[in-house]
Design an enzyme around this catalytic site. Sequence first.
Site, short mmCIF file in Angstrom:
data_model
loop_
_atom_site.label_atom_id
_atom_site.label_comp_id
_atom_site.label_asym_id
_atom_site.label_seq_id
_atom_site.Cartn_x
_atom_site.Cartn_y
_atom_site.Cartn_z
N ASP A 169 0.91 -1.25 -0.06
CA ASP A 169 0.03 0.02 -0.23
C ASP A 169 0.89 1.21 -0.02
OD1 ASP A 169 -2.20 1.83 0.22
OD2 ASP A 169 -2.67 1.23 2.24
N HIS A 212 11.89 22.70 38.65
CA HIS A 212 10.64 23.23 39.04
C HIS A 212 10.42 24.74 38.54
CE1 HIS A 212 7.96 24.51 42.11
NE2 HIS A 212 8.54 26.12 42.06
#
Length: 593
Positions: free
Chosen positions: A154, A575
């Site tokens: 395909d 952080h």
Amino acid sequence: MQSSLSLSIASHTSPAIAGSSHFSHSSSVGFVPSSPINLRFCGLRREAFGFSALKHSASHRARLSGRTTPRSGKVVAVSSPSDNGSAPKSFDYDLLIIGAGVGGHGAALHAVEKGLRLVGLMWVRRRREERRVSGGTSVLGSSSGLKTAIVEGDVVGGTCVNRGCVPSKALLAVSGRMRELQSEHHLKALGLQVAAAGYDRQGVADHANNLASKIRNNLTNSMKALGVDILTGVGTILGPHKVQVGSSNTVTAKDIIIATGSVPFVPKGIEVDGKTVITSDHALKLEFVPDWIAIVGSGYIGLEFSDVYTALGSEVTFVEALDQLMPGFDPEIGKLAQRVLINPRNIDHHTGVFASKITPAKDGKPVTIELIDAKTKEPKDTLEVDAALIATGRAPFTQGLGLENINVVTQRGFIPVDERMRVIDANGKLVPHIFCIGDANGKMMLAHAASAQGISVVEQVTGRDHVLNHLSIPAACFTHPEISMVGLTEPQAREKAEKEGFEISIAKTSFKANTKALAENEGEGLAKLIYRPDNGEILGVHIFGLHAADLIHEASNAIALGTRIQDIKFAVHAHPTLSEVLDELFKSAKVSH
């Protein structure tokens, strides 16, 4: 069952066609060390490895199934005797892969990488030897890696790139933006004012199509750059080393990998016309946005499309065979997800029912859906909607592969394999030199799982034994917010603990305690850890919240590497970041040792 479970685990499973467990080891399959080594990486292979400048003719390719002499560095081919005595002494390829989806592509690139790595070692040995002989002058000879071909009937990229994960993420990117723009409360909290949001359907469809085309070209170019031959045509296996490509071309290979993927599963009684009754293949084209669409199946596929359609203005009705929505998820996560993703949206649902018959819209009449009780099979209701999406999972694409030529019988369409992806015949024996990866074997129907299995197979055919730990492979649902998971659900973990005689514990953290999530005004979310308190083993992690699909990999890598909670607690997280959700989760777990 019409629940869409794209994640499934089976003890023995299977392959497919070109287009889109434990058994005794056979000496003809190749060298396998006595103690297996777990495969510690399972990522999707997308990029070339930087060796594209190396070009080699076929006559100079080294066969890596051979061995290198310690001083000369020459490659000595080692032939593997065939069980039927008819295997050719030389092959067109070292490795032939049937199916150029994500799994086949990952295997092909790793085959080339493994080859070049081994060649590099040969060059070092040769350079040292030549320096001893010539007094320091080294002349580098040419060599090459595993000669690899991939067969595709395909288009390159398979389901994931052309009709699955890639275009669906493009549509989901649009639905995510639309939700942000439509949420007046959310925008007001951030101090933003935006006029009414709209969209161009064709523009959205083009975005999905263009992304698929771009990724498909990238995959094709990466294989070509590394010298992988792409053979166009349907692949049919003629024997352990022989494959017919198309109608007349026959090629041979020392080892063959089946990677033919899957197609949408459509239950009996459902008539798909591709316009008003559609599968995910059709839905990704977004040819129209219906006012009211029924989605049959509430697994990954159904949930993601509900996110897209409701963001674009559709009303959605779920039809689910089981008694609860989202049956494949951890129950606690599923309950929270339903509260956020379904209840406040323009979605209703019917559970515990089958869609026994679905008729497309004709002559001005709507789509009709006849519902029956999943247990008693008695009629329950009839729905009339503008469209119906069949999201009942996927079926292996294995017909026409020539499995009868190697005495292999599929199980519900799946090709039986052992834990090393080696194909098992009808007599329970291993078929020499033939492997099956991805959706076609049914072990775990995820694109990145197929790639990981392909990499594991290449490790084996090049001399290292690898057994992939499927419990370390993450899965994700790209709704807004996202859902992700790795390992066992809580019910599965409790069942395992009862059988094996150990205790489990649960730890949880909320996104409401995360600075970054609050800054984004996206505090709705939960992370859940299932673990053994006696030794710190991570059994499962489940996340619902902002960027959950990205966060899960810290947990999946910890499981793959065997990292215990008492060790991962010392990991440092930047952080303020969302990763601190996992940091807090691991730190909150209580381990006795």
